[in-house]
Write a protein that holds these residues in place. Structure first.
Motif, short mmCIF file in Angstrom:
data_model
loop_
_atom_site.label_atom_id
_atom_site.label_comp_id
_atom_site.label_asym_id
_atom_site.label_seq_id
_atom_site.Cartn_x
_atom_site.Cartn_y
_atom_site.Cartn_z
N GLN A 127 0.25 -0.74 0.03
CA GLN A 127 -0.46 0.09 -0.11
C GLN A 127 1.09 1.53 0.23
OE1 GLN A 127 -3.23 0.40 2.78
NE2 GLN A 127 -3.63 2.15 2.67
N GLN A 128 1.95 1.40 0.72
CA GLN A 128 2.53 2.63 1.14
C GLN A 128 3.75 2.60 -0.85
OE1 GLN A 128 5.03 0.84 4.17
NE2 GLN A 128 4.33 2.64 5.59
N LYS A 129 3.96 1.74 -1.62
CA LYS A 129 4.63 1.43 -2.88
C LYS A 129 3.63 2.25 -3.49
CE LYS A 129 7.57 -2.35 -1.63
NZ LYS A 129 7.92 -3.49 -1.83
N ALA A 130 2.46 1.89 -3.16
CA ALA A 130 1.55 2.44 -4.48
C ALA A 130 1.14 3.63 -3.84
CB ALA A 130 -0.10 1.68 -4.45
N GLU A 131 1.53 4.43 -2.76
CA GLU A 131 0.49 5.33 -2.60
C GLU A 131 1.96 6.56 -3.01
OE1 GLU A 131 -0.18 6.01 2.01
OE2 GLU A 131 -1.47 4.66 1.48
N VAL A 132 2.61 6.32 -2.88
CA VAL A 132 4.03 7.17 -3.73
C VAL A 132 3.80 6.81 -4.92
CG1 VAL A 132 7.01 7.12 -3.23
CG2 VAL A 132 5.85 6.32 -1.24
N ALA A 133 4.00 5.70 -5.67
CA ALA A 133 4.15 5.56 -7.67
C ALA A 133 2.99 6.64 -7.75
CB ALA A 133 3.56 3.87 -7.40
N LEU A 134 1.57 7.04 -7.14
CA LEU A 134 0.80 7.49 -7.70
C LEU A 134 0.87 8.84 -7.65
CD1 LEU A 134 -2.11 5.33 -6.33
CD2 LEU A 134 -1.56 5.12 -9.11
N THR A 135 2.00 9.31 -6.52
CA THR A 135 1.63 10.76 -6.63
C THR A 135 2.65 10.77 -7.51
OG1 THR A 135 2.77 10.10 -3.80
CG2 THR A 135 3.91 12.26 -5.02
N PHE A 136 1.76 12.17 -8.13
CA PHE A 136 2.72 12.97 -9.65
C PHE A 136 4.26 13.60 -9.07
CE2 PHE A 136 -1.97 14.00 -9.42
CZ PHE A 136 -2.07 13.41 -11.33
N LYS A 137 4.67 13.70 -10.66
CA LYS A 137 6.39 14.07 -10.11
C LYS A 137 6.43 14.94 -9.41
CE LYS A 137 10.07 13.96 -12.82
NZ LYS A 137 11.64 13.02 -13.67
N THR A 138 5.42 16.42 -10.17
CA THR A 138 5.64 17.47 -9.68
C THR A 138 4.84 17.68 -7.75
OG1 THR A 138 3.04 18.07 -10.10
CG2 THR A 138 5.40 18.93 -12.02
N ALA A 139 4.59 16.68 -7.28
CA ALA A 139 4.47 17.23 -5.78
C ALA A 139 4.74 15.49 -4.86
CB ALA A 139 3.24 16.58 -5.46
N LEU A 140 6.48 15.43 -5.62
CA LEU A 140 7.37 14.56 -4.54
C LEU A 140 7.93 15.41 -3.55
CD1 LEU A 140 9.16 12.33 -7.45
CD2 LEU A 140 7.17 11.75 -5.60
N TYR A 141 8.05 16.69 -4.03
CA TYR A 141 8.34 18.05 -2.76
C TYR A 141 7.45 17.77 -1.89
CZ TYR A 141 4.68 20.92 -3.63
OH TYR A 141 3.57 21.55 -3.35
N LEU A 142 6.53 17.16 -1.78
CA LEU A 142 5.18 17.01 -0.87
C LEU A 142 5.91 16.09 0.66
CD1 LEU A 142 1.73 17.64 -2.04
CD2 LEU A 142 3.38 19.04 -0.79
N LEU A 143 6.45 15.07 -0.14
CA LEU A 143 7.23 14.03 0.89
C LEU A 143 8.37 14.72 1.45
CD1 LEU A 143 6.87 10.70 -1.36
CD2 LEU A 143 5.41 11.90 -0.53
N HIS A 144 9.18 16.06 1.30
CA HIS A 144 9.97 15.84 2.40
C HIS A 144 10.22 15.68 3.55
CE1 HIS A 144 13.90 18.27 2.46
NE2 HIS A 144 13.73 18.74 2.96
N PHE A 145 8.94 15.82 3.69
CA PHE A 145 9.25 16.60 5.77
C PHE A 145 8.66 15.11 6.19
CE2 PHE A 145 8.77 20.88 4.61
CZ PHE A 145 10.20 20.93 5.27
#
Length: 102
Positions: free
Chosen positions: A27-45
């Motif tokens: 499930q965690q892998k799918a959540e990261v995979a479904l994140t738009f590349k332009t929104a990866l900065y949201l995972l910074h923290f």
């Protein structure tokens, strides 16, 4: 001397991604995979912070941080930028999950 039960820190971006693939459930892998590349900065923290702490990116002699720098054509990177390189590489590796979710 007893062997350490904790795995050694990854030395390359590829090793770091492999380690994250082992740690994350489906499930965690799918959540990261479904994140738009332009929104990866949201995972910074969240993911980025985990990477910086767990993989030792704050260490001044971090081989992993230097490998992240090489990925961008630099000698080294600050820990924040290095974790961003790993997050993006992890996201790239997870793109087959995106296809399964479609």
């Amino acid at each position: 001397m007893a062997k350490s039960t904790s795995p050694s820190r990854p030395r390359t971006v590829a090793e770091a991604v492999d380690r994250l693939l082992e740690e994350f459930d489906e499930q965690q892998k799918a959540e990261v995979a479904l994140t738009f590349k332009t929104a990866l900065y949201l995972l910074h923290f969240s993911l980025g912070s985990h990477i910086r702490k767990t993989f030792g990116l704050w260490a001044p002699d971090s081989a992993l941080r230097r490998d992240c720098g090489r990925a961008l054509g630099r000698d080294d990177l600050p820990p924040d930028e290095a974790s961003d390189v790993i997050v993006e590489a992890f996201w790239e590796r997870l793109q087959p999950y995106r296809d399964r979710q479609a």
